[in-house]
Design a protein around this motif. Structure first.
Motif, short mmCIF file in Angstrom:
data_model
loop_
_atom_site.label_atom_id
_atom_site.label_comp_id
_atom_site.label_asym_id
_atom_site.label_seq_id
_atom_site.Cartn_x
_atom_site.Cartn_y
_atom_site.Cartn_z
N ILE A 183 0.98 -1.20 -0.16
CA ILE A 183 -0.09 0.00 0.00
C ILE A 183 0.96 1.62 -0.13
CG2 ILE A 183 -1.67 1.26 1.06
CD1 ILE A 183 -2.54 -1.50 2.44
N ILE A 184 0.67 1.49 -0.87
CA ILE A 184 1.26 2.94 -0.98
C ILE A 184 0.91 4.40 -1.36
CG2 ILE A 184 2.93 4.85 -2.40
CD1 ILE A 184 3.60 2.02 -3.55
N SER A 187 7.65 4.51 -20.07
CA SER A 187 6.45 4.13 -19.86
C SER A 187 5.67 5.16 -18.69
CB SER A 187 6.11 2.98 -20.52
OG SER A 187 3.89 3.28 -20.43
N GLY A 188 6.64 4.53 -17.69
CA GLY A 188 5.71 4.51 -16.12
C GLY A 188 6.16 5.55 -15.97
N PRO A 193 5.02 -1.16 -7.32
CA PRO A 193 5.02 -2.25 -8.32
C PRO A 193 4.22 -2.08 -9.57
CG PRO A 193 5.10 -3.21 -6.08
CD PRO A 193 4.02 -1.56 -6.12
N TYR A 194 5.29 -2.89 -10.69
CA TYR A 194 4.17 -2.85 -12.05
C TYR A 194 4.94 -2.15 -12.40
CZ TYR A 194 3.37 -7.85 -10.76
OH TYR A 194 2.95 -9.19 -10.14
N MET A 195 4.30 -0.38 -12.35
CA MET A 195 4.34 0.82 -13.12
C MET A 195 6.20 1.16 -13.71
SD MET A 195 3.15 4.99 -11.42
CE MET A 195 1.98 4.33 -12.13
N VAL A 196 7.04 0.80 -13.34
CA VAL A 196 8.60 0.89 -13.96
C VAL A 196 9.21 -0.14 -13.91
CG1 VAL A 196 7.79 3.59 -13.16
CG2 VAL A 196 9.38 2.04 -12.17
N GLN A 245 9.30 1.90 -6.67
CA GLN A 245 10.30 2.73 -6.38
C GLN A 245 10.43 4.16 -5.91
OE1 GLN A 245 13.39 1.60 -7.57
NE2 GLN A 245 12.48 -0.83 -7.08
N SER A 246 11.07 4.70 -5.38
CA SER A 246 11.12 6.23 -4.69
C SER A 246 12.13 6.83 -5.70
CB SER A 246 11.36 6.05 -3.63
OG SER A 246 9.34 5.50 -3.20
#
Length: 318
Positions: A209-210, A262-263, A287-290, A298-299
């Motif tokens: 959860i973000i 894309s992310g 997760p899965y975005m980039v 990832q931050s």
């Protein structure tokens, strides 16, 4: 091995353990470390404790004494032989660190207590923590925080009646929703709360959860990513370029540059998870975005100096 048991083994084997914030779960060696990595709730507590310890040590008059105290607590934690003990140790330590922070904070900083939503049954567990501000002038902030937390909880509760159908004949672990938060960042014109946790509703793995929440003071108005910036400042283009450059050299990035591009593309939907904290603006990609799930969220931290001229003066002027 029977086919059904093989499927169960594959599903369980494919599920990455929740990643605790203060140590690498891939190197977990002791029973305590492995228990924390297996348990989403403990992992979330560990993350909160680690963040509060870092904050407390930074503001402590004697950082060495604070470190000695933390090491003593770790010995007590490591003496636990069951998860109930671990939960109790973590919750007590978090409260102790919170008290320490309250004792060293600016007197003008609003006092914060903790709200809690819990629910459990044979096939599910739910634990949600959220801040409650004592200042009567922040009543609207408290109301919006509770509305936000309820919006995290309700989908989980709505889906519980379908749990048996979703899991089918598989012997899946109990569903679990664990939400906690790092110490709120209280700025002159807004309050930022970094909610985090883990949501498991069957399948090969759950999802972290973000959920950063930024509220205007004192109205409690929820601020979107767009609200943080000056209109027409091309903030999306800047964030896109900055984040791509920051992420392209990380280990996961070489696998699929198109995925990363894309992310991080300059689209509002890619920049929903912004946290304006004390050192800058943190941009988080779920997760899965980039990158693949295994790479985790990832931050990217962008110092405020790099955002000069783009941030809303209404919010970011002292």
């Amino acid at each position: 091995m029977h086919a059904r048991n093989l499927i169960i083994a594959l599903l369980i084997g494919a599920a990455p353990a929740p990643q605790a914030a203060s140590f690498d779960c891939g190197k977990a060696a002791t029973w305590v470390e492995k228990a924390i990595c297996r348990d989403a709730g403990l992992s979330a507590l560990d993350e909160t404790m680690a963040e509060r310890f870092r904050t407390a040590q930074e503001s402590a008059a004697d950082p060495t004494a604070m470190l000695t105290e933390q090491r003593a607590w770790l010995k007590r934690r490591n003496a636990c032989r069951n998860t109930t003990c671990l939960h109790e140790r973590y919750e007590a330590r978090i409260q102790s660190l919170k008290a320490s922070l309250a004792g060293t904070s600016d007197p003008s900083t609003p006092e914060v207590s903790e709200g809690r939503i819990t629910d459990s049954g044979p096939s599910h567990s739910l634990s949600v923590l959220y801040p409650v501000f004592a200042d009567p002038g922040l009543a609207e902030v408290n109301r919006e925080v509770r509305r936000f937390v309820d919006s995290l909880v309700q989908p989980f509760r709505d889906e519980l009646p379908n749990q048996a159908q979703a899991d089918g004949d598989l012997e899946m672990p109990p569903w679990s929703l664990q939400v906690t938060y790092a110490p709120p960042y209280i700025a002159p014109h807004y309050i930022a709360i970094d909610f985090n946790g883990y949501d498991f509703r069957g399948g090969a793995h759950g999802m972290p959860i973000i959920a950063p929440l930024v509220l205007k003071r004192p109205s409690g108005q929820r601020l979107s990513s767009t609200d943080l910036f000056v209109p027409g400042s091309d903030w999306l283009g800047f964030l896109s370029d900055y984040c791509y450059d920051a992420l392209k050299d990380r280990d996961f990035a070489s696998a699929d540059d198109d995925w990363l591009r894309s992310g991080t593309a300059p689209k509002t939907e890619n920049y929903q998870w912004l946290f304006p904290g004390p050192k800058g603006l943190t941009v988080t990609f779920p997760p899965y975005m980039v990158a693949p799930y295994a790479a985790g969220p990832q931050s990217v931290l962008i110092p405020y100096a790099r955002l000069s001229g783009r941030l809303s003066p209404e919010l970011f002027t002292p």
